[in-house]
Design a protein around this motif. Structure first.
Motif, PDB file in Angstrom:
ATOM      1  N   ASP A  94     -80.025 162.437  12.105  1.00 29.16           N
ATOM      2  CA  ASP A  94     -80.247 162.580  13.537  1.00 29.16           C
ATOM      3  C   ASP A  94     -80.369 164.055  13.863  1.00 29.16           C
ATOM      4  O   ASP A  94     -79.991 164.919  13.066  1.00 29.16           O
ATOM      5  CB  ASP A  94     -79.142 161.913  14.349  1.00 29.16           C
ATOM      6  N   HIS A 105     -82.365 163.543  21.764  1.00 34.24           N
ATOM      7  CA  HIS A 105     -81.617 163.121  20.584  1.00 34.24           C
ATOM      8  C   HIS A 105     -82.435 162.048  19.867  1.00 34.24           C
ATOM      9  O   HIS A 105     -82.841 161.063  20.484  1.00 34.24           O
ATOM     10  CB  HIS A 105     -80.260 162.555  20.995  1.00 34.24           C
ATOM     11  N   GLU A 119     -85.847 155.228  24.874  1.00 33.47           N
ATOM     12  CA  GLU A 119     -85.251 155.242  26.208  1.00 33.47           C
ATOM     13  C   GLU A 119     -86.004 156.082  27.243  1.00 33.47           C
ATOM     14  O   GLU A 119     -85.925 155.774  28.433  1.00 33.47           O
ATOM     15  CB  GLU A 119     -83.807 155.717  26.133  1.00 33.47           C
ATOM     16  N   PRO A 120     -86.713 157.163  26.859  1.00 34.96           N
ATOM     17  CA  PRO A 120     -87.331 158.011  27.895  1.00 34.96           C
ATOM     18  C   PRO A 120     -88.285 157.282  28.823  1.00 34.96           C
ATOM     19  O   PRO A 120     -88.461 157.687  29.966  1.00 34.96           O
ATOM     20  CB  PRO A 120     -88.072 159.075  27.077  1.00 34.96           C
ATOM     21  N   HIS A 153     -84.480 155.662  16.964  1.00 33.05           N
ATOM     22  CA  HIS A 153     -83.997 155.602  18.349  1.00 33.05           C
ATOM     23  C   HIS A 153     -84.163 156.974  18.982  1.00 33.05           C
ATOM     24  O   HIS A 153     -83.768 157.986  18.391  1.00 33.05           O
ATOM     25  CB  HIS A 153     -82.529 155.174  18.395  1.00 33.05           C
ATOM     26  N   ARG A 155     -83.390 159.139  22.453  1.00 31.91           N
ATOM     27  CA  ARG A 155     -82.651 159.214  23.714  1.00 31.91           C
ATOM     28  C   ARG A 155     -82.976 160.533  24.402  1.00 31.91           C
ATOM     29  O   ARG A 155     -83.045 161.573  23.756  1.00 31.91           O
ATOM     30  CB  ARG A 155     -81.146 159.139  23.478  1.00 31.91           C
ATOM     31  N   LEU A 157     -81.336 162.883  26.999  1.00 35.89           N
ATOM     32  CA  LEU A 157     -80.067 163.120  27.672  1.00 35.89           C
ATOM     33  C   LEU A 157     -80.245 163.883  28.973  1.00 35.89           C
ATOM     34  O   LEU A 157     -79.448 163.746  29.897  1.00 35.89           O
ATOM     35  CB  LEU A 157     -79.111 163.856  26.736  1.00 35.89           C
TER      36      LEU A 157
END
Length: 195
Positions: A94, A105, A119-120, A153, A155, A157
């Motif tokens: 990661d 991330h 997720e974005p 994945h 993410r 933040l």
């Protein structure tokens, strides 16, 4: 053992040639006809510390979508071919990358099981860079995952500006790729004995 590959992908929408070396630099272009996409591929090469040459053309008069997706597909195929049986690789990695107000991330696993958690797209990322937006990045990464056999994945933040968001995610993706593909043992990183 040379961890390298050459991929040619020709469709009615795109024509792509990729040369990849996971352990040695390669000199050559990152040419797609789309300046921002080339800038992002340069981030993959630089921050992933890979030898990477890409020559691609596509139906940019329609949209950048086909080119973004197909470059991701071909790059995924190149990684799968270069990694071979994946013996000795770290497998999991990661990376966090900040870019001004943005923090991205990326977590990945060379599992043999393609999956993209992105997720974005649920957030309020605004703008684009020369027609390249967060959805084109998603399709690039989806193509990569499906053809490299990677669980990925992404993410976000913090961050809202599309240029910063896309660039931070791309750099984090590249850094995680570098870490996951390093040779760190002599065995296959799986209790199953197969990836």
């Amino acid at each position: 053992m040379t961890r390298s590959s050459e991929i040619v992908r020709n469709t009615n929408e795109t024509q792509i040639q990729i040369r990849l070396n996971l352990d040695e630099p390669l000199s050559g272009p990152l040419s797609t006809g789309h300046g921002f996409q080339e800038h992002m591929l340069d981030q993959v090469r630089k921050h992933g510390r890979f030898g990477l040459v890409i020559e691609a053309t596509g139906d940019l008069h329609v949209d950048v979508h086909h080119l973004a997706e197909d470059v991701g597909i071909a790059l995924g195929q190149a990684f799968k071919q270069a990694l071979g049986d994946m013996k000795g690789i770290e497998r999991y990695a990661d990376a966090f990358v900040p870019m001004d107000e943005t923090l991205a991330h990326v977590v990945l696993d060379f599992s043999g099981r393609p999956h993209l958690g992105f997720e974005p797209e649920k957030l309020d990322v605004v703008g684009d860079s020369n027609g390249y937006n967060i959805y084109h990045l998603r399709e690039f990464l989806r193509g990569f995952c499906n053809h490299a056999g990677v669980t990925l994945h992404v993410r976000l933040l913090s961050g809202r500006d599309a240029h910063h968001v896309i660039e931070a995610i791309t750099k984090a993706f590249a850094r995680a790729l570098h870490l996951a593909t390093r040779i760190t043992s002599q065995s296959l990183p799986s209790t199953k004995g197969l990836l």
